[in-house]
Design a protein around this motif. Structure first.
Motif, PDB file in Angstrom:
ATOM      1  N   TYR A 247      12.999  12.630 -14.838  1.00 23.11           N
ATOM      2  CA  TYR A 247      14.103  13.084 -15.703  1.00 23.11           C
ATOM      3  C   TYR A 247      14.510  14.281 -15.059  1.00 23.11           C
ATOM      4  O   TYR A 247      13.640  15.015 -14.205  1.00 23.11           O
ATOM      5  CB  TYR A 247      13.670  13.397 -17.225  1.00 23.11           C
ATOM      6  CG  TYR A 247      12.457  14.397 -17.463  1.00 23.11           C
ATOM      7  CD1 TYR A 247      12.913  15.541 -17.569  1.00 23.11           C
ATOM      8  CD2 TYR A 247      11.247  14.176 -17.430  1.00 23.11           C
ATOM      9  CE1 TYR A 247      11.968  16.737 -17.741  1.00 23.11           C
ATOM     10  CE2 TYR A 247      10.316  15.002 -17.700  1.00 23.11           C
ATOM     11  CZ  TYR A 247      10.458  16.040 -17.664  1.00 23.11           C
ATOM     12  OH  TYR A 247       9.690  17.163 -18.023  1.00 23.11           O
TER      13      TYR A 247
ATOM     14  N   CYS B 145      21.272  13.710 -17.156  1.00 22.35           N
ATOM     15  CA  CYS B 145      20.510  15.191 -17.611  1.00 22.35           C
ATOM     16  C   CYS B 145      20.043  14.825 -19.187  1.00 22.35           C
ATOM     17  O   CYS B 145      20.355  14.019 -19.967  1.00 22.35           O
ATOM     18  CB  CYS B 145      21.458  16.142 -17.698  1.00 22.35           C
ATOM     19  SG  CYS B 145      21.088  17.809 -18.332  1.00 22.35           S
ATOM     20  N   LYS B 146      18.672  15.390 -19.344  1.00 24.06           N
ATOM     21  CA  LYS B 146      18.096  15.323 -20.443  1.00 24.06           C
ATOM     22  C   LYS B 146      18.607  15.857 -21.675  1.00 24.06           C
ATOM     23  O   LYS B 146      18.184  15.605 -22.889  1.00 24.06           O
ATOM     24  CB  LYS B 146      16.708  15.448 -20.481  1.00 24.06           C
ATOM     25  CG  LYS B 146      16.294  17.171 -20.449  1.00 24.06           C
ATOM     26  CD  LYS B 146      14.914  17.392 -19.994  1.00 24.06           C
ATOM     27  CE  LYS B 146      14.448  18.582 -20.252  1.00 24.06           C
ATOM     28  NZ  LYS B 146      12.848  18.880 -20.101  1.00 24.06           N
ATOM     29  N   PHE B 147      19.450  16.863 -21.415  1.00 19.14           N
ATOM     30  CA  PHE B 147      20.183  17.462 -22.437  1.00 19.14           C
ATOM     31  C   PHE B 147      21.533  17.016 -22.734  1.00 19.14           C
ATOM     32  O   PHE B 147      22.046  16.779 -23.659  1.00 19.14           O
ATOM     33  CB  PHE B 147      19.999  19.208 -22.207  1.00 19.14           C
ATOM     34  CG  PHE B 147      18.710  19.746 -22.131  1.00 19.14           C
ATOM     35  CD1 PHE B 147      18.032  19.582 -23.473  1.00 19.14           C
ATOM     36  CD2 PHE B 147      18.047  20.003 -21.045  1.00 19.14           C
ATOM     37  CE1 PHE B 147      16.643  20.214 -23.345  1.00 19.14           C
ATOM     38  CE2 PHE B 147      16.879  20.525 -20.996  1.00 19.14           C
ATOM     39  CZ  PHE B 147      16.202  20.693 -22.371  1.00 19.14           C
TER      40      PHE B 147
ATOM     41  N   ARG C  35      18.108   8.232 -21.871  1.00 21.38           N
ATOM     42  CA  ARG C  35      18.639   8.258 -20.640  1.00 21.38           C
ATOM     43  C   ARG C  35      18.800   7.120 -19.627  1.00 21.38           C
ATOM     44  O   ARG C  35      17.648   6.188 -19.741  1.00 21.38           O
ATOM     45  CB  ARG C  35      17.737   9.421 -19.628  1.00 21.38           C
ATOM     46  CG  ARG C  35      17.782  10.662 -20.311  1.00 21.38           C
ATOM     47  CD  ARG C  35      17.000  11.684 -19.568  1.00 21.38           C
ATOM     48  NE  ARG C  35      15.562  11.500 -19.832  1.00 21.38           N
ATOM     49  CZ  ARG C  35      14.789  11.565 -20.974  1.00 21.38           C
ATOM     50  NH1 ARG C  35      15.313  12.466 -21.881  1.00 21.38           N
ATOM     51  NH2 ARG C  35      13.509  11.505 -21.118  1.00 21.38           N
TER      52      ARG C  35
ATOM     53  N   THR D 145      17.231  18.195 -15.511  1.00 24.11           N
ATOM     54  CA  THR D 145      17.998  19.117 -16.319  1.00 24.11           C
ATOM     55  C   THR D 145      19.034  19.582 -15.279  1.00 24.11           C
ATOM     56  O   THR D 145      18.623  20.240 -14.266  1.00 24.11           O
ATOM     57  CB  THR D 145      16.987  20.379 -16.854  1.00 24.11           C
ATOM     58  OG1 THR D 145      16.072  19.661 -17.602  1.00 24.11           O
ATOM     59  CG2 THR D 145      18.185  21.113 -17.750  1.00 24.11           C
ATOM     60  N   CYS D 146      20.355  19.437 -15.545  1.00 27.00           N
ATOM     61  CA  CYS D 146      21.292  19.964 -14.721  1.00 27.00           C
ATOM     62  C   CYS D 146      21.646  21.452 -14.868  1.00 27.00           C
ATOM     63  O   CYS D 146      20.995  22.051 -15.638  1.00 27.00           O
ATOM     64  CB  CYS D 146      22.754  19.123 -15.059  1.00 27.00           C
ATOM     65  SG  CYS D 146      23.502  19.714 -16.527  1.00 27.00           S
TER      66      CYS D 146
ATOM     67  N   PHE E  84      16.689  22.456 -28.653  1.00 29.60           N
ATOM     68  CA  PHE E  84      16.748  21.569 -27.463  1.00 29.60           C
ATOM     69  C   PHE E  84      15.542  20.796 -27.314  1.00 29.60           C
ATOM     70  O   PHE E  84      15.554  19.829 -26.821  1.00 29.60           O
ATOM     71  CB  PHE E  84      17.089  22.477 -25.960  1.00 29.60           C
ATOM     72  CG  PHE E  84      18.498  22.727 -25.778  1.00 29.60           C
ATOM     73  CD1 PHE E  84      19.230  21.345 -25.636  1.00 29.60           C
ATOM     74  CD2 PHE E  84      19.005  23.761 -25.665  1.00 29.60           C
ATOM     75  CE1 PHE E  84      20.474  21.915 -25.016  1.00 29.60           C
ATOM     76  CE2 PHE E  84      20.137  24.098 -25.216  1.00 29.60           C
ATOM     77  CZ  PHE E  84      21.115  23.046 -24.968  1.00 29.60           C
TER      78      PHE E  84
ATOM     79  N   CYS F 210      22.994  23.302 -17.801  1.00 29.58           N
ATOM     80  CA  CYS F 210      22.085  23.174 -18.807  1.00 29.58           C
ATOM     81  C   CYS F 210      20.924  24.292 -18.697  1.00 29.58           C
ATOM     82  O   CYS F 210      20.527  24.899 -19.640  1.00 29.58           O
ATOM     83  CB  CYS F 210      21.215  21.956 -19.387  1.00 29.58           C
ATOM     84  SG  CYS F 210      22.569  20.749 -19.905  1.00 29.58           S
ATOM     85  N   VAL F 211      20.674  24.274 -17.420  1.00 31.40           N
ATOM     86  CA  VAL F 211      19.695  25.550 -16.982  1.00 31.40           C
ATOM     87  C   VAL F 211      20.232  26.930 -17.296  1.00 31.40           C
ATOM     88  O   VAL F 211      19.616  27.535 -17.834  1.00 31.40           O
ATOM     89  CB  VAL F 211      18.978  25.294 -15.498  1.00 31.40           C
ATOM     90  CG1 VAL F 211      18.340  26.442 -15.263  1.00 31.40           C
ATOM     91  CG2 VAL F 211      18.403  23.937 -15.354  1.00 31.40           C
TER      92      VAL F 211
END
Length: 148
Positions: free
Chosen positions: A51, A36-38, A22, A53-54, A15, A57-58
């Motif tokens: 930025y 989300c960055k991922f 984005r 992280t949703c 990751f 993804c967390v």
């Protein structure tokens, strides 16, 4: 990049090396949306956010880092539902419980409690429900007439 290429890159390098393009936008209500960055899914954010992280993804990252923290499903004790509310319950090993508290002095003195399974009600059709409501209504009318 396409989603498949992103997944390949994540599998290959992890990751941390994944940095997709984005995009953000502001909708007609003035709310800022950022990817989300991922996973690149859009989420609502404050205007100062760079930025994000949703939450999905967390959770995935947390499960990868700490796999032992995931709780397993509760194992059944083999006792019936509501056994701890019974005045007296004796399990198959002979343990005696009064209102959920074990009574070790009485162990093995009583025979196991026989639990009757709940009666399953059959589902009524629409016509049967209507007839039942009509019968209840007639009973209430009869009870009112009897009071007068």
């Amino acid at each position: 990049m396409s989603r498949e290429q992103d997944i390949k890159q994540i599998k290959k390098n992890g990751f941390k090396s994944f940095k997709p393009e984005r995009h953000s936008y502001i909708d007609e209500n003035g709310q800022t949306w950022l990817q989300c960055k991922f996973c690149c899914e859009y989420q609502t954010v404050d205007t100062s956010a760079g930025y994000i992280t949703c939450s999905d993804c967390v959770v995935k990252i947390d499960m990868m880092k700490f796999p032992d923290t995931i709780k397993k499903q509760k194992v059944s004790s083999g006792r019936p539902a509501g056994w701890h509310f019974m005045n007296e319950y004796v399990d198959k090993d002979g343990n005696v419980f009064h209102k959920g508290k074990e009574q070790p002095k009485l162990k093995g003195t009583l025979e196991p409690t026989k639990v009757k399974p709940r009666k399953k009600k059959k589902k009524l059709t629409a016509d049967q429900k209507l007839f039942k409501k009509a019968a209840d209504y007639k009973k209430r009318l009869k009870a009112r007439r009897g009071k007068k």
